[in-house]
Enzyme design. Structure first.
Site, short mmCIF file in Angstrom:
data_model
loop_
_atom_site.label_atom_id
_atom_site.label_comp_id
_atom_site.label_asym_id
_atom_site.label_seq_id
_atom_site.Cartn_x
_atom_site.Cartn_y
_atom_site.Cartn_z
N HIS A 142 -9.13 0.92 -1.03
CA HIS A 142 -8.39 1.92 -0.24
C HIS A 142 -9.33 3.07 0.15
O HIS A 142 -10.25 3.39 -0.61
CB HIS A 142 -7.23 2.45 -1.09
CG HIS A 142 -6.32 3.38 -0.37
ND1 HIS A 142 -6.52 4.75 -0.34
CD2 HIS A 142 -5.20 3.13 0.34
CE1 HIS A 142 -5.55 5.30 0.38
NE2 HIS A 142 -4.73 4.35 0.79
N HIS B 24 2.10 4.67 -2.22
CA HIS B 24 1.44 5.52 -3.20
C HIS B 24 2.39 6.47 -3.93
O HIS B 24 3.36 6.96 -3.36
CB HIS B 24 0.36 6.35 -2.52
CG HIS B 24 -0.58 5.52 -1.70
ND1 HIS B 24 -1.35 4.53 -2.25
CD2 HIS B 24 -0.86 5.51 -0.37
CE1 HIS B 24 -2.08 3.95 -1.29
NE2 HIS B 24 -1.78 4.52 -0.15
N GLU C 62 0.87 -1.18 0.00
CA GLU C 62 0.00 0.00 0.00
C GLU C 62 0.89 1.22 0.00
O GLU C 62 1.01 1.95 1.00
CB GLU C 62 -0.97 0.03 1.18
CG GLU C 62 -2.08 1.06 0.92
CD GLU C 62 -2.89 1.45 2.13
OE1 GLU C 62 -3.48 0.56 2.76
OE2 GLU C 62 -2.94 2.68 2.42
N ASP D 96 2.26 2.30 3.79
CA ASP D 96 1.43 3.44 3.40
C ASP D 96 2.31 4.66 3.12
O ASP D 96 1.98 5.79 3.50
CB ASP D 96 0.36 3.78 4.46
CG ASP D 96 -0.85 4.51 3.86
OD1 ASP D 96 -0.81 4.85 2.67
OD2 ASP D 96 -1.83 4.73 4.59
ZN ZN Z 1 -2.82 4.47 1.70
#
Ligand code: ZN
Length: 326
Positions: A165, A10, A8, A286
């Site tokens: 998400h 980005h 996850e 993340d």
């Molecule tokens: Zn995220």
């Protein structure tokens, strides 16, 4: 632990940057995150090297494609960003992989784009930022309706996991948080909205129709593992009935996976493992909303047997995505 896989993580392109700023606390913090979102080469890879991360599956920032009101523009932007990501992956010497961004405003176009991304770009599945807006700014489209059934059948037939998400709310969804902006976004509201969407998918009997479909939730399951017993318990007592063949926990244990993204807590991890089983929990950070050091240092030292750390840190993701990282 060396050789970790994360999923996850980005990136952004200038076209999709706008919506993410609303989720960040301070403009100082946003400036740094913006810089990191746009960088898929230097600092991102350096931080992976520094914290034992072998491979990182990248996805477009939130809300990304899901907030584009014009369907044609959503389709074109998804295609353009997916092509951009494929180009960056090709330059990464085997360190990066990709999830497709999808124009869910048009289920047929989304299925076609996912098929292209898996078959032609070698992507590992899709990451979609929650519900989509379409034409009207204050619109909310969930994916449990009949118009999305063929899309889900395509996802299942491709064997491509679908990462659900969180995203920022639209004005009509802000009302429950009025006067309390601190609980609106990542602190609570993201999980409330994403868990609702996941339960809607289950409650629409989607997984009876598509039993092999695999969905991933971040943040250690968006609160769901903590409440699995109660969900089953109360649904049995509902006067309006429940349309699925099995209790919700059955689908959560057979069709869902969770990652540790942005939730670096021993007790929550233990709850997710107890609820879903070790084999359905995967490490993630993340990035760049979280610091790689925070996630990796926590995970590397969290109390668990080493065999379980290897499974959550690497082996479960390797199996789910059929990765060959040797
Ligand atoms: Zn995220």
């Amino acid at each position: 632990m060396d050789g970790k896989i994360v999923l996850e993580e980005h990136y952004a392109v200038p076209d999709t940057m706008g919506g993410s700023a609303a989720t960040i606390n301070t403009s100082d913090e946003w400036g740094e995150i913006e810089r990191r979102l746009l960088d898929l080469r230097s600092q991102r890879i350096e931080e992976m090297d520094a914290h034992g991360i072998r491979y990182a599956i990248q996805s477009l920032n939130a809300p990304g494609i899901q907030e584009i009101l014009d369907v044609k523009e959503a389709i074109e932007t998804a295609r353009r960003t997916n092509d951009f990501l494929a180009g960056e992956i090709a330059q990464s010497a085997g360190r990066l992989g990709g999830f497709a961004a999808l124009p869910m405003q048009d289920p047929e176009a989304a299925a076609a784009e996912l098929t292209r991304c898996v078959a032609e770009l070698g992507f590992h599945g899709a990451l979609v930022n929650g519900f989509s807006q379409n034409v009207v700014e204050d619109s909310v489209i969930y994916y449990d309706g009949p118009e999305y059934r063929d899309f889900w059948k395509t996802v299942e037939s491709l064997g491509a996991p679908f990462y659900m998400h969180p995203r920022t709310a639209v004005p009509s969804r802000m009302q429950p948080y009025a006067g309390h902006p601190w609980i609106r976004s990542a602190a609570w509201g993201f999980a409330a909205e994403t868990s609702l969407h996941a339960l809607r998918l289950i409650g629409s009997a989607l997984f009876d129709e598509c039993p092999k479909l695999q969905v991933i939730l971040g943040h250690l399951g968006e609160h769901i593992p903590y409440d699995m017993w109660r969900i089953d318990h109360r649904i049995r007592k509902l006067p309006q009935g429940y349309p699925c063949e099995h209790p919700m926990s059955h689908y959560l244990k057979n069709n869902f996976h969770v990652t540790t993204s942005g939730n670096f807590c021993d007790a929550t991890l233990a709850c997710a493992i107890a609820g879903l089983g070790t084999e359905r929990v995967m490490f993630s950070v993340d990035y760049p909303m979280e610091h790689t050091a925070d996630g990796a240092n926590w995970f590397d030292n969290a109390p668990m047997p080493e065999s379980q750390r290897q499974a959550i840190g690497r082996e479960n993701a390797s199996k789910l995505f059929n990765l060959d990282l040797s």
